[in-house]
Design a protein around this motif. Structure first.
Motif, mmCIF file in Angstrom:
data_model
loop_
_atom_site.group_PDB
_atom_site.id
_atom_site.type_symbol
_atom_site.label_atom_id
_atom_site.label_comp_id
_atom_site.label_asym_id
_atom_site.label_seq_id
_atom_site.Cartn_x
_atom_site.Cartn_y
_atom_site.Cartn_z
ATOM 1 N N SER A 68 3.475 -47.982 0.988
ATOM 2 C CA SER A 68 2.716 -47.366 2.061
ATOM 3 C C SER A 68 2.411 -45.871 1.871
ATOM 4 O O SER A 68 1.344 -45.426 2.298
ATOM 5 N N PRO A 69 3.296 -45.049 1.264
ATOM 6 C CA PRO A 69 2.899 -43.648 1.068
ATOM 7 C C PRO A 69 1.618 -43.492 0.248
ATOM 8 O O PRO A 69 0.755 -42.676 0.578
ATOM 9 N N LEU A 108 5.155 -47.542 7.067
ATOM 10 C CA LEU A 108 6.070 -46.463 6.699
ATOM 11 C C LEU A 108 7.034 -46.152 7.838
ATOM 12 O O LEU A 108 8.241 -45.964 7.618
ATOM 13 N N VAL A 109 6.533 -46.123 9.075
ATOM 14 C CA VAL A 109 7.404 -45.852 10.227
ATOM 15 C C VAL A 109 8.445 -46.953 10.383
ATOM 16 O O VAL A 109 9.640 -46.687 10.593
ATOM 17 N N PHE A 110 8.003 -48.210 10.253
ATOM 18 C CA PHE A 110 8.953 -49.310 10.370
ATOM 19 C C PHE A 110 9.980 -49.284 9.237
ATOM 20 O O PHE A 110 11.159 -49.602 9.444
ATOM 21 N N GLY A 111 9.557 -48.902 8.043
ATOM 22 C CA GLY A 111 10.499 -48.812 6.923
ATOM 23 C C GLY A 111 11.557 -47.751 7.141
ATOM 24 O O GLY A 111 12.745 -47.985 6.889
ATOM 25 N N ILE A 112 11.146 -46.574 7.630
ATOM 26 C CA ILE A 112 12.115 -45.508 7.896
ATOM 27 C C ILE A 112 13.084 -45.938 8.997
ATOM 28 O O ILE A 112 14.299 -45.708 8.908
ATOM 29 N N ALA A 113 12.556 -46.577 10.052
ATOM 30 C CA ALA A 113 13.427 -47.034 11.136
ATOM 31 C C ALA A 113 14.427 -48.076 10.638
ATOM 32 O O ALA A 113 15.602 -48.066 11.026
ATOM 33 N N ALA A 114 13.979 -48.965 9.747
ATOM 34 C CA ALA A 114 14.893 -49.981 9.215
ATOM 35 C C ALA A 114 15.998 -49.351 8.379
ATOM 36 O O ALA A 114 17.167 -49.757 8.454
ATOM 37 N N VAL A 115 15.649 -48.336 7.566
ATOM 38 C CA VAL A 115 16.668 -47.671 6.757
ATOM 39 C C VAL A 115 17.694 -46.965 7.638
ATOM 40 O O VAL A 115 18.908 -47.037 7.401
ATOM 41 N N VAL A 116 17.212 -46.261 8.678
ATOM 42 C CA VAL A 116 18.137 -45.549 9.571
ATOM 43 C C VAL A 116 19.052 -46.537 10.294
ATOM 44 O O VAL A 116 20.273 -46.331 10.393
#
Length: 231
Positions: free
Chosen positions: A71-72, A107-115
């Motif tokens: 996504s980036p 990208l937002v969903f990926g960052i939220a999943a990692v956190v």
């Protein structure tokens, strides 16, 4: 008197002068494929219209593809595709916008999943560390023991740097003999004074135990001690 030059070359039309004409069924002279472009006004160079862009913008297509792959990069390609389609007029602006939006969402969903995964992992590790170990050999974990008297004994008094004392090695040996503890370690020294005490560490029945030796009496070169277990 000079003769005037006709504005057009002699025409094959019967009847005189005029603009050149083409045979019947043919395009007019000067207006077909490969014909010279007429000059601009006032003798300026002819104005040639720019070529019209064709096809779909490549960056717009890449924006859609990389929205699902990485996504980036999809965000970068989406921004570039929107700018290029605006400048060149190519088709694909909608694709670039869609790829940009999808890339941002993924990208937002990926960052939220990692956190969220990191928080869950930290909570799991803390939960595992808080579980008491039942193994007597686990380092740093002391098994619960029952407090109470464990025995009594005598230790030979020695002259120390600060006066009469019960040497640590002799005290550890006596504590082990009276309680059955093994690997007994008594830190420092114990003054040969009534009510003076020292805590020793050892192993009793396979469990870690803390054994406190308290001086109860001093007679000549011998000191009586009372040994108790601490929980």
């Amino acid at each position: 008197m000079s003769q005037q030059v006709p504005p057009y070359p002699y025409s094959q039309q019967p009847g005189g002068y005029g603009p050149p004409t083409a045979p019947p069924g043919q395009p007019p002279v000067g207006y077909g494929y490969g014909a010279p472009v007429p000059p601009g006004p006032h003798g300026q160079p002819p104005v040639v219209p720019p070529p019209q862009p064709t096809g779909t913008n490549v960056m717009a297509i890449l924006a859609i593809v990389f929205a699902f792959l990485f996504s980036p990069l999809g965000i970068v390609f989406g921004i570039i595709g929107r700018r290029q389609t605006r400048r060149t007029g190519q088709s694909g602006r909608g694709l670039a916008t869609t790829g940009l939006v999808l890339s941002i969402v993924f990208l937002v969903f990926g960052i939220a999943a990692v956190v969220w995964t990191t928080i869950l992992a930290a909570q799991f590790v803390r939960g595992v560390e808080s579980i008491p170990s039942t193994s007597p050999d686990a380092p740093g974990v002391s098994a619960p023991v029952v407090s109470g008297p464990a025995g009594a004994g005598t230790v030979t008094i020695a002259d120390g740097d600060y006066g009469p004392e019960l040497p640590a090695d002799a005290l550890a040996t006596e504590v082990g003999n009276q309680t059955g503890a093994t690997d007994v370690i008594c830190p420092g020294y114990l003054p040969a004074q009534v009510d003076a005490s020292s805590t020793c560490d050892g192993t009793v029945d396979g469990q870690n135990a803390r054994l406190r030796a308290t001086v109860t009496a001093v007679a000549g070169s011998e000191a009586s001690i009372l040994i108790s277990r601490e929980s």
